[in-house]
Design a protein around this motif. Structure first.
Motif, PDB file in Angstrom:
ATOM      1  N   ASP A 274       0.833  -1.214   0.000  1.00  0.00           N
ATOM      2  CA  ASP A 274       0.000   0.000   0.000  1.00  0.00           C
ATOM      3  C   ASP A 274       0.858   1.251   0.000  1.00  0.00           C
ATOM      4  O   ASP A 274       0.535   2.239  -0.681  1.00  0.00           O
ATOM      5  N   LYS A 275       1.942   1.202   0.748  1.00  0.00           N
ATOM      6  CA  LYS A 275       2.829   2.368   0.798  1.00  0.00           C
ATOM      7  C   LYS A 275       3.475   2.617  -0.558  1.00  0.00           C
ATOM      8  O   LYS A 275       3.536   3.760  -1.035  1.00  0.00           O
ATOM      9  N   LEU A 276       3.949   1.551  -1.219  1.00  0.00           N
ATOM     10  CA  LEU A 276       4.600   1.705  -2.519  1.00  0.00           C
ATOM     11  C   LEU A 276       3.620   2.257  -3.553  1.00  0.00           C
ATOM     12  O   LEU A 276       3.979   3.129  -4.351  1.00  0.00           O
ATOM     13  N   VAL A 277       2.388   1.745  -3.539  1.00  0.00           N
ATOM     14  CA  VAL A 277       1.380   2.224  -4.493  1.00  0.00           C
ATOM     15  C   VAL A 277       1.058   3.687  -4.227  1.00  0.00           C
ATOM     16  O   VAL A 277       0.968   4.497  -5.162  1.00  0.00           O
ATOM     17  N   GLU A 278       0.866   4.054  -2.975  1.00  0.00           N
ATOM     18  CA  GLU A 278       0.512   5.431  -2.628  1.00  0.00           C
ATOM     19  C   GLU A 278       1.640   6.389  -2.985  1.00  0.00           C
ATOM     20  O   GLU A 278       1.398   7.483  -3.517  1.00  0.00           O
TER      21      GLU A 278
END
Length: 594
Positions: A274-278
């Motif tokens: 989720d962090k990488l996508v955001e």
């Protein structure tokens, strides 16, 4: 050329975001797209080799919809090498040129194109060497991979897709293959590939990098700035770590990578994803990609992916048939396992059965010996035809790749395989078997009976082969097809009339005799006109004794008339045609797209 891909994947999990391979112009080197987490399914979507069912979105090329026959216009090098191992490098490339280049190009021009390609790929030293199989020593892995690439480059495609081109290659060979691709990219060709754990000398060749996690995009931009991007969001690569391995550790949520970078202390893989996508959705690369996509599609109607795939051909049916048949025959002749071994085994079995039933007599023992010999011969033909189960299974990947790429039609491949198998592996062995066994056993010594016997044996072989093809055409594992074939042969043996008296079978099972191939075989030809009571006079002959072949056939429930003989051959012919139709329909409608 400016190429834009906008697609939605049917992969489980989140939807795949918009992709863009930008800035491809004549002044700049063509970008090599490297997808560490890119499955072959996404590559197949871009190459139009994915089953369109379940897909939505668009794939645009120069801002225009992807042509329905795009897969025939672009090159696609699959992960597993799909070239004919019994042919030489030059013969494989010549085959590709003959079928994929337009008929307007002369044979001399095609030959020149093949020779030029051989030199460009550095295959001059091994051009006349066989590619190699499990039984034939061939060229090296790198040369084999370059041959696969050459098969696609023969049409000079503007876009070349490769699915993990370094699979099975050592580090040095893999590096040489990627250097070749980089050279082609610098000469104006778009190269899009997926790759598995490249070393740094390979990674630095890439122009554009795309990273995916469960279908979500976490990076798309210049490959050389990817490390700086990950450093800015908190993931710093160690000085001596391979960038490709580092990216894999990060996007996989590897605990070591997380600990080393002191990020996401809870170690949650989902949290890292989720962090990488955001982070990516807030970066400049995403905004640039999105802006360019919106600019390209602005004012254009949304078009869903076509629900069908179109395959176009540059050559006619007869040209395809001639080349495919020629290659199939050559492959059989150069494969000792299927050519010489088959004939050797046939001769050995003929000598065995001839020795066991040598010189049968015209007495009561002769009836039993003849029935035993006929039973062995027909069953041998049926079980020998089990080898036909491999006919389509062994070349499944090769057939699907060449068919989708527009080499030939399904009907061309089917007819070529059938003709080559029937002539070389069924007709010739059946004739040799008959010539050896017939006279050793001592069957009826007339020309008519001999040739009818030979024709019957051949027809049994044809029908059994057609049944094997009908069963195995849609199978992917030879063992499974053999199981079904064995079961079918066992039932046919029981209802052939050689092990059980057919009139004595209960009525609700009697109909199965019509599906028994051995039943329509050799008894009438051999038994009619024979007399088995020599040595008995009419006064001492037991009343229940069978003296004529006709009497024996009637007891067995077999019609001894001439029509009874030829209706059996008609039945075998009808069964052969029906089985071949089933085999063709299975081959025609098997799943060819991933």
């Amino acid at each position: 050329h400016r190429t834009v891909y906008r697609t939605v994947s049917d992969c489980p999990g989140p939807v795949m975001e918009s992709q863009d391979s930008r800035g491809i112009t004549e002044e700049l080197p063509v970008r090599v797209v490297y997808d560490i987490r890119l499955s072959f399914r996404f590559l197949d979507v871009l190459a139009a080799r994915k089953d369109p069912a379940g897909l939505s979105g668009e794939v645009l090329i120069d801002g225009a919809p992807q042509p329905p026959n795009f897969k025939c216009l672009s090159g696609y090098v699959v992960q597993d090498d799909v070239v004919m191992g019994t042919l030489t490098v030059r013969e494989n490339l010549t085959f590709s040129a003959a079928l994929r280049l337009p008929t307007a190009i002369s044979q001399e021009e095609k030959k020149q194109k093949v020779e030029k390609l051989i030199q460009e790929l550095g295959l001059g030293r091994v051009a006349d060497s066989k590619v190699g199989t499990q039984l034939i020593r061939g060229i090296s892995g790198g040369e084999r991979k370059r041959t696969n690439i050459g098969m696609e480059l023969i049409i000079d495609p503007s876009v070349l897709f490769l699915d993990e081109p370094t699979t099975g290659l050592d580090a040095s060979t893999a590096n040489s293959v990627l250097l070749l691709l980089k050279k082609m990219g610098n000469n104006g060709r778009t190269i899009i590939l997926s790759i598995h754990q490249p070393r740094y000398s390979i990674y630095r060749l890439f122009d554009s990098l795309t990273l995916l996690v469960n279908g979500k995009q976490v990076y798309h931009g210049p490959a050389q700035t990817a490390l700086d991007y990950f450093s800015d969001i908190g993931y710093t690569c160690e000085p001596h770590n391979n960038p490709a391995d580092f990216f894999l550790d990060v996007i996989n949520g590897d605990s070591t990578a997380v600990a080393l970078n002191s990020i996401d202390k809870e170690g949650s893989k989902r949290g890292i994803e989720d962090k990488l996508v955001e982070e990516y959705r807030n970066c400049q690369y995403f905004r640039q990609t999105k802006a360019e996509l919106e600019k390209i599609v602005q004012g254009k109607p949304r078009i869903t992916i076509r629900r069908s795939r179109t395959i176009t051909y540059n050559t006619g049916f007869l040209t395809q048939f001639r080349w495919v048949l020629k290659r199939t025959f050559r492959n059989l002749m150069l494969n000792p396992q299927t050519s010489f071994a088959q004939i050797a085994v046939t001769l050995f079995l003929a000598l065995v059965v001839g020795a066991i039933f040598f010189d049968v007599k015209d007495d009561q023992s002769g009836i039993q010996n003849r029935m035993g010999a006929l039973f062995f011969i027909t069953v041998n033909q049926c079980f020998s035809s089990l080898s036909a189960a491999e006919l389509f299974i062994s070349e499944r990947k090769l057939f699907i790749h060449e068919y989708i790429s527009g080499y030939y039609r399904v009907s061309v491949y089917f007819l070529s395989k059938i003709l080559s198998d029937i002539i070389t592996l069924r007709t010739i062995p059946a004739m040799l078997f008959t010539c050896v066994a017939y006279f050793m056993i001592g069957f009826k010594a007339t020309a008519e009976a001999f040739f009818i016997f030979m024709f019957s044996v051949i027809m049994v072989a044809y029908t059994a082969t057609a049944m094997a093809l009908a069963i195995s055409a849609d199978q992917t594992v030879v063992a499974i097809a053999n199981i079904f074939m064995t079961i079918a042969c066992v039932f046919m043996m029981i209802f052939a009339g050689l092990l059980v008296n057919l009139p004595s079978i209960v009525s609700w099972l009697a109909w199965l005799k019509y599906f028994s191939i051995p039943r329509y075989a050799l008894q009438i030809n051999e038994f009619t006109g024979l007399y088995f009571c020599r040595g008995f006079n009419s006064s001492v002959k037991p009343p229940q004794l069978t003296c004529t072949g006709e009497e024996f056939l009637e007891v067995q429930g077999v019609d001894p008339s001439t029509w009874g003989l030829w209706q059996n051959h008609l039945a075998l012919g009808v069964m052969t045609i029906c089985f071949l139709i089933i085999a063709y329909l299975k081959l025609r409608f098997i799943r060819k797209f991933t």
